[in-house]
Design an enzyme around this catalytic site. Structure first.
Site: not given
Length: 295
Positions: A105, A239, A267
């Site tokens: 991320d 994701d 994710h």
């Protein structure tokens, strides 16, 4: 109250940066692995990798300022450049070399920012569902969280971002125990403690007028300087945020990279498929030893 701390049996370390506490884990001995989290997670997210790798590697896992067990100041420049600078301070203060970056991320962009600025210290890259380049692709549900009033009330007031991620960032929310869910959101238990969660959402740069646009553009421009590093992408293919499009875009910068696509993961790929992620990382580290030309 759920006992999430039993899942996080690590000694805490702190680095003072301009009056703030920068918390990090420092487990094991050997080649340095630097695990960098995103939003709205913290070092807890990496717990399984720390436990799996610390017998052979030195595993370092910081919490960004405003996140995890680090300071959560009210008045702070929660911007990409500051997070990169803080990570650089950690690398320099510990005099790390031959570092393997493992980023997820926002941790991918932050870690790549540090690697671009100090490439002599970074030897290998492992990136999971992240980005390090400009993009206009932002899901509607994240756009809504960016709105000045309603977004702040939802994210800081109701914990809508971290709380909803327990269900929307994973393909298997019902597999997550109460302890895991409690651990993932434990540091974000008040309005002020969720400030960084909201500021991370606001810091997504979509236009040249955004304060972090130039920094992200500089990171993107610098990716070419890292193209000779052994690189692994581990991607949760379901994701909805960092979709497979982002993986394909990364491969334009790193065409020789190893890729492990995990078809059923979302994710929170480390939560959805921990064994597969650990296997991929361990295999990559063995096949690309330090000091050996692999390309």
């Amino acid at each position: 109250m759920s006992n999430w701390r039993k899942l996080y049996p690590f000694e805490s370390h702190e680095l003072a940066i301009e009056g703030e506490r920068y918390h990090y884990l420092d487990e094991g001995h050997g080649p340095a692995l630097l695990l960098v989290h995103g939003n709205p997670t913290w070092s807890f997210y990496w717990r399984r990798l720390v436990l799996a790798l610390r017998d052979r590697y030195r595993v370092l896992v910081p919490d960004h300022i405003g996140c995890g067990l680090s300071s959560k100041p009210r008045d702070y420049e929660y911007r990409l450049a500051r997070h990169v600078s803080n990570l650089r301070r950690l690398v320099e203060s510990l005099d790390l070399s031959d570092v393997t970056l493992i980023g997820h991320d926002w941790g991918g962009a932050i870690g790549l920012g540090a690697a671009v600025e100090m490439p002599e210290r970074f030897a290998r890259l492992v990136l999971l569902n992240t980005a390090g380049f400009r993009s206009q692709r932002i899901p509607l549900r994240i756009r809504l969280c960016r709105t000045p009033v309603l977004g702040r009330l939802a994210v800081q007031g109701l914990n809508a971002f971290a709380g909803s991620a327990l269900w929307m960032a994973t393909e298997y929310p019902r597999r997550m125990s109460a302890e895991v869910r409690a651990g993932l959101i434990a540091p974000y238990d008040s309005w002020n403690h969720r400030r960084a969660t909201y500021e991370f959402v606001r810091d997504i740069p979509l236009s040249p007028r955004h304060p972090s646009y130039a920094k992200l553009a500089a990171i993107e421009s610098g990716l070419a300087t890292l193209a000779d590093r052994p690189t692994l992408f581990v991607w949760g293919m379901r994701d909805w945020c960092f979709t497979p499009h982002f993986l394909e875009r990364f491969l334009e910068f790193f065409p020789s990279a190893d890729v492990r696509r995990i078809e059923q993961a979302g994710h929170y790929v480390v939560e959805d498929a921990p064994d597969e992620v650990i296997d991929a990382v361990e295999d990559f580290l063995v096949r690309h030893p330090l000091g050996v030309a692999t390309r």
